[in-house]
Design a protein around this motif. Structure first.
Motif, PDB file in Angstrom:
ATOM      1  N   VAL A   1       1.066  -1.078  -0.330  1.00 29.74           N
ATOM      2  CA  VAL A   1       0.257  -0.060   0.280  1.00 29.74           C
ATOM      3  C   VAL A   1       1.292   1.416  -0.123  1.00 29.74           C
ATOM      4  O   VAL A   1       0.615   2.412  -0.671  1.00 29.74           O
ATOM      5  N   LEU A   2       1.988   1.331   1.158  1.00 31.00           N
ATOM      6  CA  LEU A   2       3.047   2.670   0.917  1.00 31.00           C
ATOM      7  C   LEU A   2       3.829   2.455  -0.251  1.00 31.00           C
ATOM      8  O   LEU A   2       4.672   2.989  -0.158  1.00 31.00           O
ATOM      9  N   HIS A   3       4.267   1.297  -0.759  1.00 28.69           N
ATOM     10  CA  HIS A   3       5.448   1.056  -1.748  1.00 28.69           C
ATOM     11  C   HIS A   3       5.693   2.065  -2.511  1.00 28.69           C
ATOM     12  O   HIS A   3       6.750   2.972  -2.380  1.00 28.69           O
ATOM     13  N   ASP A   4       5.102   3.287  -3.270  1.00 28.26           N
ATOM     14  CA  ASP A   4       4.992   4.010  -4.074  1.00 28.26           C
ATOM     15  C   ASP A   4       5.709   5.264  -2.816  1.00 28.26           C
ATOM     16  O   ASP A   4       6.056   5.904  -4.022  1.00 28.26           O
ATOM     17  N   ARG A   5       4.680   5.754  -2.422  1.00 24.61           N
ATOM     18  CA  ARG A   5       4.880   6.730  -1.009  1.00 24.61           C
ATOM     19  C   ARG A   5       6.998   6.585  -0.302  1.00 24.61           C
ATOM     20  O   ARG A   5       7.341   7.577  -1.068  1.00 24.61           O
ATOM     21  N   PHE A   6       7.058   5.419  -0.192  1.00 21.54           N
ATOM     22  CA  PHE A   6       8.700   4.785   0.675  1.00 21.54           C
ATOM     23  C   PHE A   6       8.926   5.575  -1.102  1.00 21.54           C
ATOM     24  O   PHE A   6      10.275   6.494  -0.878  1.00 21.54           O
ATOM     25  N   LEU A   7       8.896   5.079  -2.054  1.00 20.29           N
ATOM     26  CA  LEU A   7       9.702   5.200  -3.352  1.00 20.29           C
ATOM     27  C   LEU A   7      10.183   6.857  -3.647  1.00 20.29           C
ATOM     28  O   LEU A   7      11.055   7.388  -3.398  1.00 20.29           O
ATOM     29  N   SER A   8       8.626   7.324  -3.510  1.00 20.77           N
ATOM     30  CA  SER A   8       8.888   8.749  -3.952  1.00 20.77           C
ATOM     31  C   SER A   8      10.042   9.396  -2.479  1.00 20.77           C
ATOM     32  O   SER A   8      10.335  10.683  -2.981  1.00 20.77           O
TER      33      SER A   8
END
Length: 282
Positions: free
Chosen positions: A263-270
């Motif tokens: 769920v949070l993967h893209d936000r962590f990448l960003s």
């Protein structure tokens, strides 16, 4: 000597049945546990330095030999790549082994070390077993078979990542401050710790398993090798999480890892790949 198979898409479907391979991987872990535990915390444990200045013990070597011996008898056509004895065979199916992940803990008598066993098919990790016999824990998965662990009562319990969907409610783990500083990303680590609820450096394979159990939302490392992470990928995926390198690619050879609850993967990448503000170190 062949190198590990080239990476494929880690989220690609698999139309075969890996049940027999998973059962073999679990038996390999049984054999590895017996060998490694026989010398754990031994006063006369033989410890040597490798060319890269990392430690290797007699147990690392004996454990990998035990695993390779069984694979030679039961999967002679498959390739094998292990930390201690390198790569052999040339096949689309390759077993990737870290006989003792956390050798520094092992040689100090600290029980947080893990045997990691993976089967990679066409470059995609499909079977994974992570066994921590010193604390009586094991985690396993295969594509299409779910991810599992041994519950305290002895029965298998299915794993599922958390549903946390806010960074300020996320609990994260990283290997060490020195590791991030060594690749010039201490600023990214500081930005991460300021954005989340809780941060801890649990280290090695265990935090990935905590993530698969729904107890963490993020684990990341640098300097990882194929044998450090191949077994972890199917466990994280089958538990509902996501596993990439620090830039978001599916690549066992990238030398970095990022596992999240999905769920949070893209936000962590960003967060980790945002250019630093003026005056802020990366």
């Amino acid at each position: 000597m062949t190198s590990p198979a080239a990476p494929g898409s880690w989220r690609a479907p698999f139309d075969g049945d890996l049940g027999d391979d998973l059962q073999l991987a679990l038996r390999l872990a049984d054999a590895a546990d017996a060998v490694a535990m026989a010398r754990f915390d031994a006063a006369d444990l033989d410890v040597q330095l490798k060319a890269d200045a990392s430690h290797v013990t007699e147990a690392d070597l004996a454990t990998e030999r035990a695993i390779r011996g069984i694979l030679s008898a039961e999967r002679p056509a498959d390739g094998v790549f292990g930390e201690e004895y390198g790569s052999s065979g040339d096949s689309a199916r390759q077993w990737i082994i870290d006989p003792i992940d956390g050798t520094a803990n092992y040689l100090k008598g600290i029980p947080m070390w893990t045997t990691l066993i993976a089967l990679v098919v066409d470059g995609v990790p499909r079977v994974g077993v992570a066994s921590q016999p010193a604390i009586g824990r094991r985690w396993w998965a295969a594509s299409g078979h779910g991810a599992w662990t041994n519950a305290p009562g002895g029965q298998a319990r299915r794993l599922a990542v958390s549903a946390v969907d806010r960074l300020d409610q996320a609990s994260v783990s990283f290997q060490s401050v020195a590791q991030w500083d060594g690749v010039g990303r201490s600023g990214d680590l500081l930005r991460l710790t300021r954005a989340v609820w809780r941060d801890r450096g649990y280290g090695d394979a265990w935090p990935y398993m905590l993530l698969a159990e729904g107890r963490l939302e993020f684990v990341a490392e640098f300097g990882v090798k194929e044998y450090d992470i191949a077994a972890l990928v199917p466990i994280i995926h089958e538990a509902g999480g996501r596993f990439t390198d620090i830039d978001g690619a599916d690549d066992l050879a990238a030398r970095s890892s990022l596992a999240t609850n999905g769920v949070l993967h893209d936000r962590f990448l960003s967060l980790l790949n945002t250019a630093p503000d003026e005056g802020e170190s990366r």
